[in-house]
Design a protein around this motif. Structure first.
Motif, PDB file in Angstrom:
ATOM      1  N   HIS A   1       0.825  -1.186   0.116  1.00 23.90           N
ATOM      2  CA  HIS A   1      -0.281  -0.101   0.227  1.00 23.90           C
ATOM      3  C   HIS A   1       0.846   1.413   0.126  1.00 23.90           C
ATOM      4  N   GLY A   2       2.219   1.151   0.288  1.00 19.56           N
ATOM      5  CA  GLY A   2       3.048   2.605   0.568  1.00 19.56           C
ATOM      6  C   GLY A   2       2.687   2.924   1.871  1.00 19.56           C
ATOM      7  N   GLY A   3       3.220   4.020   2.121  1.00 27.51           N
ATOM      8  CA  GLY A   3       3.272   4.795   3.435  1.00 27.51           C
ATOM      9  C   GLY A   3       2.051   5.740   3.631  1.00 27.51           C
ATOM     10  N   MET A   4       1.897   6.181   4.616  1.00 25.31           N
ATOM     11  CA  MET A   4       0.673   6.823   5.100  1.00 25.31           C
ATOM     12  C   MET A   4       0.373   8.027   4.353  1.00 25.31           C
ATOM     13  N   LEU A   5       1.263   8.913   3.727  1.00 26.48           N
ATOM     14  CA  LEU A   5       0.991  10.029   2.902  1.00 26.48           C
ATOM     15  C   LEU A   5       0.468   9.506   1.258  1.00 26.48           C
ATOM     16  N   ALA A   6       1.063   8.399   1.149  1.00 23.59           N
ATOM     17  CA  ALA A   6       0.616   7.413  -0.322  1.00 23.59           C
ATOM     18  C   ALA A   6      -0.778   7.179  -0.292  1.00 23.59           C
ATOM     19  N   VAL A   7      -1.153   6.658   0.970  1.00 23.89           N
ATOM     20  CA  VAL A   7      -2.886   6.142   1.084  1.00 23.89           C
ATOM     21  C   VAL A   7      -3.529   7.408   1.338  1.00 23.89           C
ATOM     22  N   GLY A   8      -3.098   8.180   1.918  1.00 25.76           N
ATOM     23  CA  GLY A   8      -3.815   9.644   2.087  1.00 25.76           C
ATOM     24  C   GLY A   8      -3.951  10.745   1.002  1.00 25.76           C
ATOM     25  N   GLY A   9      -3.223  10.131  -0.041  1.00 27.99           N
ATOM     26  CA  GLY A   9      -3.524  10.903  -1.305  1.00 27.99           C
ATOM     27  C   GLY A   9      -2.710  11.907  -1.493  1.00 27.99           C
ATOM     28  N   VAL A  10      -1.862  12.365  -0.648  1.00 25.93           N
ATOM     29  CA  VAL A  10      -0.834  13.784  -0.589  1.00 25.93           C
ATOM     30  C   VAL A  10      -0.056  13.581  -1.774  1.00 25.93           C
ATOM     31  N   PHE A  11       0.399  12.740  -2.494  1.00 24.54           N
ATOM     32  CA  PHE A  11       0.989  12.668  -3.784  1.00 24.54           C
ATOM     33  C   PHE A  11       0.228  11.948  -4.823  1.00 24.54           C
ATOM     34  N   HIS A  12       0.416  12.476  -5.990  1.00 19.13           N
ATOM     35  CA  HIS A  12      -0.542  11.956  -6.919  1.00 19.13           C
ATOM     36  C   HIS A  12       0.165  10.522  -7.797  1.00 19.13           C
ATOM     37  N   LEU A  13      -0.795   9.854  -8.150  1.00 19.42           N
ATOM     38  CA  LEU A  13      -0.331   8.513  -8.968  1.00 19.42           C
ATOM     39  C   LEU A  13       0.120   9.023 -10.097  1.00 19.42           C
ATOM     40  N   LYS A  14       1.090   8.067 -10.734  1.00 20.83           N
ATOM     41  CA  LYS A  14       1.861   8.279 -11.967  1.00 20.83           C
ATOM     42  C   LYS A  14       0.916   8.024 -13.003  1.00 20.83           C
ATOM     43  N   THR A  15      -0.019   7.081 -12.854  1.00 24.75           N
ATOM     44  CA  THR A  15      -0.913   6.429 -13.762  1.00 24.75           C
ATOM     45  C   THR A  15      -2.260   7.507 -14.195  1.00 24.75           C
ATOM     46  N   THR A  16      -2.673   8.259 -13.193  1.00 22.05           N
ATOM     47  CA  THR A  16      -3.784   9.170 -13.290  1.00 22.05           C
ATOM     48  C   THR A  16      -3.489  10.573 -13.013  1.00 22.05           C
ATOM     49  N   GLY A  17      -2.432  10.960 -12.369  1.00 24.00           N
ATOM     50  CA  GLY A  17      -2.134  12.219 -12.263  1.00 24.00           C
ATOM     51  C   GLY A  17      -2.996  12.950 -10.965  1.00 24.00           C
ATOM     52  N   GLN A  18      -3.659  11.907 -10.293  1.00 19.99           N
ATOM     53  CA  GLN A  18      -4.766  12.192  -9.389  1.00 19.99           C
ATOM     54  C   GLN A  18      -4.395  11.625  -8.141  1.00 19.99           C
ATOM     55  N   PRO A  19      -4.736  12.208  -7.074  1.00 24.62           N
ATOM     56  CA  PRO A  19      -4.706  11.476  -5.657  1.00 24.62           C
ATOM     57  C   PRO A  19      -5.254   9.976  -5.781  1.00 24.62           C
ATOM     58  N   ARG A  20      -4.761   9.220  -4.848  1.00 25.91           N
ATOM     59  CA  ARG A  20      -5.325   7.721  -4.827  1.00 25.91           C
ATOM     60  C   ARG A  20      -6.829   7.818  -4.323  1.00 25.91           C
TER      61      ARG A  20
END
Length: 551
Positions: A338-357
């Motif tokens: 799942h990645g870390g807390m900030l990845a799950v929290g949508g702080v960074f944007h996915l490479k595939t969509t350019g949007q938060p998770r």
């Protein structure tokens, strides 16, 4: 031991007992599985609610034969009732184990009798009455019991987050019992928010009160769960200028959209519009520092760490250990997928969509680590241990180009179908509880009842009986397993196209992790001598004869 013995006798009185399922026939096989591998619910609903007691169990029924048939609701009926596990623990009712029904009207706008869930599914009750799978999905070919309101306490009020239900398939016309199977219906209220929000601790002390100008006292409730929740509401009111404490009970998802509670699939509505999703709000906040900045080595996150213990601060939990399946037994943790807390929290944007998770939607995939076979896969290892690129802060799930072990396109594992329409979960188990699970958990019982040993369902006889011709058309391109005819005559397939063999046995035919024996096997070698192969042995060509490329 006396407690377990008494529970065992009580289970027998209710018509259930631990061990192999009571009804297995040569004609039918029922499969059943929980959709998520763990369902969380609040320990108290008087203050606020994140999740209700709500469990989903699905099932498929196979008519065995050379060409098995998945049966529908015109041919069979499915029911569930409680079953005792090997310790004698049994869970037939949620009465007296939660205050959910006292507050369900205020929280969810419906009035429900005790033991009835939000979508009408029932607990079996004190008499352990079989309950029907009310829904059948013709497209998926599975039955569903949605919203079973099970709790983590058994009939003796002892904690058991992995209680069993016995799923029974009966002929729709005659009511004859065709097949049954014991399945874990997991539930846990172990949310350890008290580690920080208990009065006097980091998130409920004098320093926090001063920082946010909190003038009301922290909770003095003698009940740990209540104290923790009251303190969270006090802090939320101070930080966000809300008035939750005066309007309890509060459903968190009434303001912060949660796909887990969007039973109609409508998306954010009303007060939810424009506010962070519930998962984003919780994960991003706790993944930041106390000053709401990105963490660094000198300024750690509120919840820091790269092991499952960090997740167990809120998810169940250091005692429940809901991550218990094949990934856990292989030494992986939550962050590997799942990645870390900030990845799950949508702080960074996915490479595939350019949007938060998107919570509950943009999830890691089987194909993110199982990227192919021995002849065509990504990365150095045949099976990777990280579902995303290590330097990607958003933990964007990797997409496999070789789909041999991938889910259906644009479909989560829990909704995917595999071999001729059999659900992936029927053969591999639930997410977070894929077989083999951690020793001592009840999940392994299901696989053992189906095929005699734990691990993914690999024995062809489970669905085909003993009449399957030699083939390489099994799940993921598998050949006949534990089959004397295949053992003695598989060489014909090698000479037709040996690349099919190399996909699992390796380019040099020396064997790979994909060709390990799933159970003890008794084979015949090239000279017709018995060959015992212990479970876990990597099967190579030279195990029984010389390299076939030299023939």
């Amino acid at each position: 031991m006396l407690r377990q013995g008494a529970a065992f006798l009580a289970a027998l009185a209710m018509g259930t007992a631990p061990g192999p399922a009571l009804a297995q026939t040569a004609t039918h096989q029922v499969f059943s599985f929980n959709d998520l591998g763990m369902h969380c619910y609040d320990s108290s609903f008087a203050e606020f609610a994140i999740l209700p007691p709500y469990n989903v169990v699905r099932g498929q029924v196979i008519l065995r034969g050379q060409h098995p048939v998945i049966l529908d609701n015109t041919q069979v009926n499915l029911t569930y009732r409680a079953a005792a596990d090997p310790t004698g623990s049994i869970n037939t009712t949620s009465r007296g184990k939660t205050n959910f029904w006292r507050y369900v009207q205020q929280l969810f706008g419906v009035s429900l009798p005790i033991d009835v869930g939000l979508k009408g599914a029932r607990m079996p009750g004190a008499n352990n009455q079989p309950q029907p799978f009310e829904a059948f999905d013709a497209q998926k070919g599975w039955f569903a019991a949605e919203g079973i309101p099970i709790t983590a306490k058994d009939n003796n009020k002892l904690r058991n987050p992995l209680s069993l239900m016995r799923v029974e398939a009966r002929d729709a016309a005659t009511d004859v019992l065709l097949s049954s199977l014991d399945t874990v219906v997991p539930a846990s209220d172990e949310m350890n928010c008290s580690n920080c929000h208990f009065t006097g601790r980091d998130a409920a002390d004098a320093a926090i009160a001063q920082k946010y100008n909190i003038t009301v006292p922290w909770s003095s409730s003698p009940v740990k769960a209540v104290m923790t929740k009251e303190n969270i509401m006090i802090l939320h009111d101070a930080v966000n200028q809300t008035n939750l404490s005066a309007n309890r009970p509060v459903l968190c998802a009434s303001c912060h959209y949660s796909a887990a509670l969007d039973l109609e699939g409508q998306g954010p509505q009303g007060a939810q519009v424009g506010k962070p999703f519930l998962s984003h709000a919780i994960h991003s906040h706790h993944g930041m520092t106390v000053n709401h900045t990105l963490p660094d080595p000198d300024n750690p996150a509120i919840v820091s760490g790269n092991t499952s213990n960090a997740c167990y601060q809120c998810h169940p939990g250091k005692n429940t250990k809901c991550l218990r399946g094949a990934m856990a037994t292989a030494g992986l943790n939550c962050q590997n997928c799942h990645g870390g807390m900030l990845a799950v929290g949508g702080v960074f944007h996915l490479k595939t969509t350019g949007q938060p998770r998107r919570p509950w939607i943009d999830l890691p995939k089987c194909g993110s680590c199982h990227t192919g076979d021995a002849l065509n896969h990504q990365g150095v290892s045949l099976i990777l241990r990280l579902a995303y690129q290590r330097k990607d802060p958003a933990a964007t799930p990797r997409n496999a180009t070789n789909k041999r072990f991938a889910e259906n396109d644009n479909t989560l594992y829990r909704f995917s179908l595999g071999h001729h329409g059999v659900a992936c979960e029927s053969c591999h188990g639930s997410p977070h509880a894929e077989w083999p699970t951690r020793p001592g958990t009840n999940d392994n019982l299901t696989a053992e009842q189906i095929q005699g040993h734990t691990g993914p369902i690999i024995e062809c006889t489970v669905c085909h009986g003993d009449n399957l011709p030699r083939t390489m058309g099994g799940p993921h391109g598998l050949h006949n397993v534990d089959d004397r005819d295949w053992n003695q005559f598989h060489m014909f397939f090698f000479f037709q196209d040996n690349n099919n063999c190399k996909t699992c046995h390796g380019a040099n035919l020396e064997g790979t992790v994909l060709s390990r024996a799933a159970a003890d096997r008794n084979l015949i070698d090239y000279n017709h001598n018995p060959k015992f192969v212990p479970k876990g042995t990597i099967i190579s060509c030279t195990l029984c004869h010389r390299d076939p490329r030299t023939f």
